[in-house]
Design a protein around this motif. Structure first.
Motif, mmCIF file in Angstrom:
data_model
loop_
_atom_site.group_PDB
_atom_site.id
_atom_site.type_symbol
_atom_site.label_atom_id
_atom_site.label_comp_id
_atom_site.label_asym_id
_atom_site.label_seq_id
_atom_site.Cartn_x
_atom_site.Cartn_y
_atom_site.Cartn_z
ATOM 1 N N THR A 75 44.947 42.590 32.315
ATOM 2 C CA THR A 75 43.805 43.372 32.789
ATOM 3 C C THR A 75 43.952 43.574 34.284
ATOM 4 N N LYS A 76 43.651 44.756 34.744
ATOM 5 C CA LYS A 76 43.668 45.033 36.185
ATOM 6 C C LYS A 76 42.274 44.726 36.722
ATOM 7 N N ASP A 81 35.710 40.931 41.507
ATOM 8 C CA ASP A 81 35.517 40.629 40.088
ATOM 9 C C ASP A 81 35.532 39.117 39.875
ATOM 10 N N LEU A 82 34.683 38.661 38.966
ATOM 11 C CA LEU A 82 34.711 37.263 38.548
ATOM 12 C C LEU A 82 35.600 37.160 37.326
ATOM 13 N N GLY A 98 36.677 27.972 31.933
ATOM 14 C CA GLY A 98 35.321 28.458 31.732
ATOM 15 C C GLY A 98 34.545 28.680 33.011
ATOM 16 N N ALA A 99 35.055 28.190 34.131
ATOM 17 C CA ALA A 99 34.385 28.381 35.420
ATOM 18 C C ALA A 99 34.901 29.657 36.071
ATOM 19 N N PRO A 100 34.044 30.368 36.789
ATOM 20 C CA PRO A 100 34.504 31.605 37.406
ATOM 21 C C PRO A 100 35.286 31.372 38.691
ATOM 22 N N ALA A 101 36.194 32.292 38.937
ATOM 23 C CA ALA A 101 36.863 32.425 40.231
ATOM 24 C C ALA A 101 36.655 33.876 40.627
ATOM 25 N N ILE A 102 36.826 34.182 41.904
ATOM 26 C CA ILE A 102 36.625 35.551 42.360
ATOM 27 C C ILE A 102 37.951 36.140 42.816
ATOM 28 N N VAL A 103 38.173 37.395 42.428
ATOM 29 C CA VAL A 103 39.402 38.080 42.822
ATOM 30 C C VAL A 103 39.297 38.439 44.296
ATOM 31 N N THR A 148 41.093 36.629 32.480
ATOM 32 C CA THR A 148 40.277 37.657 31.865
ATOM 33 C C THR A 148 38.955 37.726 32.626
ATOM 34 N N GLN A 149 38.178 38.770 32.366
ATOM 35 C CA GLN A 149 36.858 38.879 33.004
ATOM 36 C C GLN A 149 36.050 37.637 32.656
ATOM 37 N N TRP A 150 35.294 37.141 33.619
ATOM 38 C CA TRP A 150 34.460 35.957 33.393
ATOM 39 C C TRP A 150 33.337 36.311 32.446
ATOM 40 N N ASN A 151 33.104 35.424 31.487
ATOM 41 C CA ASN A 151 32.034 35.581 30.525
ATOM 42 C C ASN A 151 31.119 34.382 30.674
#
Length: 163
Positions: A75-76, A81-82, A98-103, A148-151
């Protein structure tokens, strides 16, 4: 004949640590770092033991194929984006599964080697940031194929759990 009985017997390195090559010299034995080296070796033996158990579980081949499918899809992302680790793709301690990171950004010239010249198994093309335990913003370099995108709802993995 069932699937497990068809598999060849594998050496059990966890039970026979002498099967793991050791580069210890007498200087290393007396060094203050010997306890650290012993802890690393113990962790390596545990990883080997965990791997040996995992490959014997029913469905290993299916999970392996699913991991390749996950890795092959990319995925680009955009800065801001989280993102989170894809299933089976976590290869670093942080961020937690499961934890978010930021691009932060993409690298125009991905990292393919370490400082010592050793080649990485995959290019690191994605710069991600996360807040550490001291609430400091930390950045790292990762392969975008592993994210992948954070959910926010997808929190099945507890902190520190690996896929």
């Amino acid at each position: 004949m069932n699937e497990e009985s068809q598999r060849p017997a594998l050496p059990n390195f966890a039970e026979n640590p002498e099967n793991i090559s050791s580069d210890r010299s007498s200087d290393q034995e007396s060094a203050p770092y010997s306890r650290v080296l012993d802890a690393i070796r113990l962790e390596e033996r545990q990883e080997i033991s965990d791997y040996e158990v995992n490959i014997q579980h029913e469905g290993y081949e299916d999970r392996l194929r699913e991991a390749l499918t996950q890795y092959s899809s990319e995925t680009k992302f955009e800065p801001g984006d989280l993102v989170q680790w894809k299933t089976y793709m976590r290869d670093a301690i942080f961020p937690y599964a499961g934890a978010p990171a930021i691009v932060v950004s993409y690298l125009d010239d991905p990292i393919t080697t370490l400082r010592d010249g050793m080649r990485l198994p995959e290019p690191r093309n994605l710069v991600l940031g996360y807040l550490d335990g001291a609430n400091e913003f930390v950045i790292g370099f990762y392969s975008s194929r592993r994210f992948t995108q954070w959910n926010q709802v997808d929190t099945d993995n507890s902190p520190g759990e690996t896929d």
